[in-house]
Design a protein around this motif. Structure first.
Motif, PDB file in Angstrom:
ATOM      1  N   LYS A   1       0.829  -1.191   0.000  1.00  0.00           N
ATOM      2  CA  LYS A   1       0.000   0.000   0.000  1.00  0.00           C
ATOM      3  C   LYS A   1       0.871   1.252   0.000  1.00  0.00           C
ATOM      4  N   THR A   2       0.259   2.366  -0.418  1.00  0.00           N
ATOM      5  CA  THR A   2       0.997   3.614  -0.570  1.00  0.00           C
ATOM      6  C   THR A   2       0.299   4.740   0.177  1.00  0.00           C
ATOM      7  N   ILE A   3       1.074   5.534   0.901  1.00  0.00           N
ATOM      8  CA  ILE A   3       0.563   6.733   1.568  1.00  0.00           C
ATOM      9  C   ILE A   3       1.290   7.956   1.030  1.00  0.00           C
ATOM     10  N   PHE A   4       0.538   9.018   0.813  1.00  0.00           N
ATOM     11  CA  PHE A   4       1.051  10.314   0.360  1.00  0.00           C
ATOM     12  C   PHE A   4       0.945  11.267   1.541  1.00  0.00           C
ATOM     13  N   ILE A   5       2.057  11.914   1.908  1.00  0.00           N
ATOM     14  CA  ILE A   5       2.098  12.771   3.099  1.00  0.00           C
ATOM     15  C   ILE A   5       2.591  14.163   2.730  1.00  0.00           C
ATOM     16  N   THR A   6       1.876  15.190   3.158  1.00  0.00           N
ATOM     17  CA  THR A   6       2.374  16.556   3.008  1.00  0.00           C
ATOM     18  C   THR A   6       3.081  16.971   4.298  1.00  0.00           C
TER      19      THR A   6
ATOM     20  N   VAL B   1       5.965   5.012   0.783  1.00  0.00           N
ATOM     21  CA  VAL B   1       5.679   6.338   1.320  1.00  0.00           C
ATOM     22  C   VAL B   1       6.093   7.407   0.312  1.00  0.00           C
ATOM     23  N   ILE B   2       5.144   8.261  -0.049  1.00  0.00           N
ATOM     24  CA  ILE B   2       5.434   9.430  -0.863  1.00  0.00           C
ATOM     25  C   ILE B   2       5.506  10.606   0.104  1.00  0.00           C
TER      26      ILE B   2
END
Length: 269
Positions: free
Chosen positions: A3-8, A29-30
């Motif tokens: 799975k992939t998570i995008f974090i600002t 992780v992005i």
């Protein structure tokens, strides 16, 4: 499947801690940040990919998300974390400070969410995790503009949760209290006004080194973020941290009006 998570806002604090935790759990992780060239830790971790993103720039939000969704066909979780504190009574703040706070803390969440919504809708799955604050549930002196942005994110998130439920998309809110980070130094802007010196002095005691040392560890808040992403619960709000839960429980038990009067009394000189 990984799975992939995008974090600002992944360069420090909760964003970085969350990136490291998800990576340790086997996620891709992005991690986005304003100055990725200064990053020396995340870019050395397996399956962590660092991208430039200044959330105050609408065009860069769109271009970065288009690039990420083209490179990685499936984004499972978007964590809207970027933000900073603007502390000071309203009379001490100028219009530029107010606009910058709203753009960074609120409009970025709206714009990032909008850019990802079609991606989630077409897949009929996905989770937005929006970071608010205890002061997005409870007002506090010297936090009027900061609270305005965090209360707004709370309302935005609840409304979006209703809109997107039909597509299998979840929206979740993490409302942390105080965290053991350098937020008070790195990510806080302070306004001063001589007419409110007593009030400001009293409130500032909450940001002392001693007080911060008693706050919740940022790693523990990151664990709650991970829990919200993986617990399978149809839950909207996660109040995170001992002080946050204490204040919120007080509001629920005493009632809003009683708590408001109690806080007013604390700061009436």
């Amino acid at each position: 499947m990984q799975k992939t998570i995008f974090i600002t806002g992944a360069s420090s604090g909760l964003g970085k801690s969350t990136a490291k935790l998800f990576q340790s759990k086997g996620w891709r992780v992005i991690a986005t940040m304003r100055n990725p060239e200064k990053e020396t830790e995340l870019n050395k971790l397996k399956d962590v990919f660092v991208f430039p993103l200044d959330v105050t720039q609408p065009e860069q939000i769109i271009s970065t998300i288009e690039k990420v969704t083209n490179l990685y066909s499936t984004i499972d979780v978007v964590m809207n974390n970027a933000g900073y504190g603007l502390i000071g009574v309203l009379e001490s703040l100028n219009d530029e400070q107010i606009q910058r706070q709203i753009t960074t803390n609120l409009l970025s969440v709206i714009r990032v969410s909008k850019a990802f919504t079609s991606h989630f809708r077409e897949r009929k799955s996905g989770t937005f995790i929006n970071i608010t604050s205890t002061f997005g549930l409870i007002g506090f002196p010297t936090c009027s503009i900061y609270s305005a942005t965090k209360f707004a994110i709370d309302g935005f998130s609840e409304s979006m949760a209703y809109e997107l439920a039909q597509f299998g998309i979840q929206v979740k809110i993490i409302a942390p209290g105080g965290m053991q980070t350098d937020f008070a130094v790195r990510s806080m802007e302070v306004g001063q006004h001589e007419a409110y010196q007593k009030l400001t002095s009293e409130v500032s005691k909450g940001y002392s080194a001693e007080k911060i040392s008693n706050y919740t560890k940022v790693e523990d808040i990151a664990e709650i973020v991970y829990q919200s992403a993986t617990d399978g619960k149809n839950q909207l709000r996660y109040v995170a941290g001992c002080d946050a839960n204490q204040l919120y429980d007080e509001r629920l038990n005493l009632g809003i009006e009683t708590q408001v009067q109690n806080i007013k009394t604390m700061f009436t000189f």
